[in-house]
Design a protein around this motif. Structure first.
Motif, PDB file in Angstrom:
ATOM      1  N   TRP A 158      41.019 -14.357   9.436  1.00 19.44           N
ATOM      2  CA  TRP A 158      42.060 -14.809  10.359  1.00 19.44           C
ATOM      3  C   TRP A 158      41.491 -14.771  11.761  1.00 19.44           C
ATOM      4  N   PRO A 159      41.715 -15.769  12.594  1.00 16.66           N
ATOM      5  CA  PRO A 159      42.534 -16.959  12.375  1.00 16.66           C
ATOM      6  C   PRO A 159      41.819 -17.993  11.502  1.00 16.66           C
ATOM      7  N   PRO A 160      42.543 -19.047  11.093  1.00 19.63           N
ATOM      8  CA  PRO A 160      41.932 -20.106  10.290  1.00 19.63           C
ATOM      9  C   PRO A 160      40.758 -20.743  11.019  1.00 19.63           C
ATOM     10  N   ARG A 161      39.726 -21.130  10.227  1.00 23.60           N
ATOM     11  CA  ARG A 161      38.537 -21.740  10.816  1.00 23.60           C
ATOM     12  C   ARG A 161      38.123 -22.960   9.988  1.00 23.60           C
ATOM     13  N   GLY A 162      37.745 -24.023  10.678  1.00 19.15           N
ATOM     14  CA  GLY A 162      37.191 -25.193  10.003  1.00 19.15           C
ATOM     15  C   GLY A 162      38.158 -26.349   9.889  1.00 19.15           C
ATOM     16  N   GLU A 163      37.603 -27.546   9.827  1.00 24.58           N
ATOM     17  CA  GLU A 163      38.392 -28.776   9.774  1.00 24.58           C
ATOM     18  C   GLU A 163      38.316 -29.480   8.422  1.00 24.58           C
ATOM     19  N   MET A 164      37.427 -29.029   7.549  1.00 21.57           N
ATOM     20  CA  MET A 164      37.279 -29.671   6.244  1.00 21.57           C
ATOM     21  C   MET A 164      38.101 -28.925   5.202  1.00 21.57           C
ATOM     22  N   PHE A 166      41.259 -28.340   2.444  1.00 23.02           N
ATOM     23  CA  PHE A 166      42.712 -28.483   2.529  1.00 23.02           C
ATOM     24  C   PHE A 166      43.355 -27.206   2.026  1.00 23.02           C
ATOM     25  N   GLY A 167      44.677 -27.134   2.133  1.00 23.05           N
ATOM     26  CA  GLY A 167      45.367 -25.941   1.651  1.00 23.05           C
ATOM     27  C   GLY A 167      44.963 -24.703   2.429  1.00 23.05           C
ATOM     28  N   TYR A 168      44.629 -23.652   1.692  1.00 22.18           N
ATOM     29  CA  TYR A 168      44.276 -22.367   2.292  1.00 22.18           C
ATOM     30  C   TYR A 168      42.779 -22.258   2.609  1.00 22.18           C
ATOM     31  N   ASP A 169      42.037 -23.346   2.485  1.00 19.88           N
ATOM     32  CA  ASP A 169      40.589 -23.314   2.710  1.00 19.88           C
ATOM     33  C   ASP A 169      40.185 -22.699   4.056  1.00 19.88           C
ATOM     34  N   PRO A 170      40.937 -22.925   5.148  1.00 17.20           N
ATOM     35  CA  PRO A 170      40.501 -22.382   6.442  1.00 17.20           C
ATOM     36  C   PRO A 170      40.518 -20.861   6.562  1.00 17.20           C
ATOM     37  N   VAL A 171      41.135 -20.154   5.617  1.00 13.82           N
ATOM     38  CA  VAL A 171      41.148 -18.685   5.710  1.00 13.82           C
ATOM     39  C   VAL A 171      40.390 -18.023   4.562  1.00 13.82           C
ATOM     40  N   PHE A 172      39.772 -18.810   3.683  1.00 13.71           N
ATOM     41  CA  PHE A 172      39.100 -18.228   2.519  1.00 13.71           C
ATOM     42  C   PHE A 172      37.589 -18.256   2.707  1.00 13.71           C
ATOM     43  N   VAL A 173      36.999 -17.059   2.704  1.00 16.53           N
ATOM     44  CA  VAL A 173      35.540 -16.919   2.822  1.00 16.53           C
ATOM     45  C   VAL A 173      35.004 -16.525   1.448  1.00 16.53           C
ATOM     46  N   PRO A 174      34.284 -17.425   0.771  1.00 11.24           N
ATOM     47  CA  PRO A 174      33.779 -17.099  -0.567  1.00 11.24           C
ATOM     48  C   PRO A 174      32.702 -16.026  -0.514  1.00 11.24           C
ATOM     49  N   ASP A 175      32.605 -15.254  -1.562  1.00 11.04           N
ATOM     50  CA  ASP A 175      31.587 -14.211  -1.642  1.00 11.04           C
ATOM     51  C   ASP A 175      30.204 -14.802  -1.392  1.00 11.04           C
ATOM     52  N   GLN A 179      30.968 -18.517   6.147  1.00 13.75           N
ATOM     53  CA  GLN A 179      31.882 -19.585   6.524  1.00 13.75           C
ATOM     54  C   GLN A 179      33.070 -19.653   5.562  1.00 13.75           C
ATOM     55  N   THR A 180      34.185 -20.173   6.089  1.00 11.56           N
ATOM     56  CA  THR A 180      35.323 -20.442   5.216  1.00 11.56           C
ATOM     57  C   THR A 180      35.052 -21.714   4.417  1.00 11.56           C
ATOM     58  N   PHE A 181      35.842 -21.932   3.379  1.00  8.36           N
ATOM     59  CA  PHE A 181      35.723 -23.187   2.624  1.00  8.36           C
ATOM     60  C   PHE A 181      35.881 -24.397   3.546  1.00  8.36           C
ATOM     61  N   PRO A 186      31.282 -30.390   2.415  1.00  7.33           N
ATOM     62  CA  PRO A 186      31.922 -30.601   1.112  1.00  7.33           C
ATOM     63  C   PRO A 186      30.989 -30.425  -0.073  1.00  7.33           C
ATOM     64  N   SER A 187      29.736 -30.834   0.070  1.00 10.87           N
ATOM     65  CA  SER A 187      28.799 -30.685  -1.054  1.00 10.87           C
ATOM     66  C   SER A 187      28.511 -29.219  -1.342  1.00 10.87           C
ATOM     67  N   ASP A 188      28.491 -28.390  -0.282  1.00 13.13           N
ATOM     68  CA  ASP A 188      28.281 -26.952  -0.481  1.00 13.13           C
ATOM     69  C   ASP A 188      29.495 -26.320  -1.143  1.00 13.13           C
ATOM     70  N   LYS A 189      30.683 -26.727  -0.696  1.00 13.82           N
ATOM     71  CA  LYS A 189      31.894 -26.196  -1.301  1.00 13.82           C
ATOM     72  C   LYS A 189      31.980 -26.600  -2.769  1.00 13.82           C
ATOM     73  N   HIS A 190      31.674 -27.864  -3.069  1.00 12.13           N
ATOM     74  CA  HIS A 190      31.752 -28.352  -4.445  1.00 12.13           C
ATOM     75  C   HIS A 190      30.842 -27.561  -5.384  1.00 12.13           C
ATOM     76  N   ALA A 191      29.773 -26.990  -4.815  1.00 13.05           N
ATOM     77  CA  ALA A 191      28.819 -26.263  -5.657  1.00 13.05           C
ATOM     78  C   ALA A 191      29.315 -24.877  -6.048  1.00 13.05           C
ATOM     79  N   ILE A 192      30.257 -24.313  -5.281  1.00 12.89           N
ATOM     80  CA  ILE A 192      30.636 -22.919  -5.516  1.00 12.89           C
ATOM     81  C   ILE A 192      32.133 -22.693  -5.699  1.00 12.89           C
ATOM     82  N   SER A 193      32.943 -23.738  -5.579  1.00 17.79           N
ATOM     83  CA  SER A 193      34.388 -23.541  -5.591  1.00 17.79           C
ATOM     84  C   SER A 193      34.925 -23.234  -6.981  1.00 17.79           C
ATOM     85  N   HIS A 194      36.164 -22.767  -7.008  1.00 17.02           N
ATOM     86  CA  HIS A 194      36.878 -22.535  -8.262  1.00 17.02           C
ATOM     87  C   HIS A 194      37.011 -23.826  -9.050  1.00 17.02           C
ATOM     88  N   ARG A 195      37.222 -24.925  -8.330  1.00 22.11           N
ATOM     89  CA  ARG A 195      37.329 -26.220  -8.999  1.00 22.11           C
ATOM     90  C   ARG A 195      35.982 -26.614  -9.600  1.00 22.11           C
TER      91      ARG A 195
END
Length: 209
Positions: A158-164, A166-175, A179-181, A186-195
């Protein structure tokens, strides 16, 4: 042997443009023409399930039956350890504006604020551990279906960070990341996300030779 979807048209059971774009990018290498339920004018079914699996199946089956095509739905959400795993299956509901909160619709900044407010109310030492879950439901018009589950662990900022994202991505920092999601490419997020985790399981099941 699991039924294979092959190539051709696949209905993505969503009216969310960001989610369609992300899912279409993940499936692009497999020759699928992804079209959204929204673009087909299909109604959004009531998500009355109590679990991610139940809600994903409701959406996938409704789209498959209405379009007469295979359909893929996801139900995903944020679970926060200190909040007894809430919002969980009600993740999107927390973003819905009430009558006194403005025009009807979803306000994700408001939803992030609700989570943060509850965490702050528990005190400064409250653990901020959280995870995103994703359940993919693949359904055919005849009722057959397959389920794939994914997860991404992390913590809340907190506070939310980032412009890419959606949803709760600006406050979620993956292990393993700073950086937040919403700050990740996007290619980095796609490699590690829950989806991505759920899609890896779908791909292994549906497209492995």
């Amino acid at each position: 042997m699991t039924r294979r979807i092959g190539s051709g048209k696949l209905v993505i059971a969503t009216h969310n443009a960001g989610k369609l774009k992300e899912i279409a990018a993940l499936l692009k290498p497999y020759g699928l023409d992804c079209i959204s339920a929204g673009s087909l004018g299909l109604p959004e079914p009531a998500e009355t399930g109590k679990t991610f699996i139940a809600n994903a199946l409701i959406k996938a089956r409704a789209a498959a039956e209405a379009a007469g095509l295979p359909a893929l739905a996801d139900d995903s959400g944020l679970s926060v350890v200190a909040l007894d795993e809430r919002p969980g299956v009600y993740t999107a509901d927390w973003a819905e504006r009430q009558w006194f909160e403005g025009e009807p619709g979803r306000d994700w900044y408001m939803a992030m604020g609700k989570v943060e407010g509850l965490l702050q109310a528990k005190g400064p030492d409250t653990p901020r551990v959280a995870w995103f879950s994703c359940v993919l439901a693949l359904a055919w018009p005849d009722g057959e279906h397959a389920i794939y589950e994914g997860r991404a662990n992390g913590k809340l900022a907190w506070p939310p960070r980032g412009e890419m994202g959606f949803g709760y991505d600006p406050v979620f920092v993956p292990d393993g990341r700073e950086q937040t999601f919403a700050e990740l490419d996007p290619s980095d997020k796609h490699a590690i996300s829950h989806r991505a985790d759920a899609f890896a399981k779908l791909v292994a099941d549906q497209f492995a030779s």
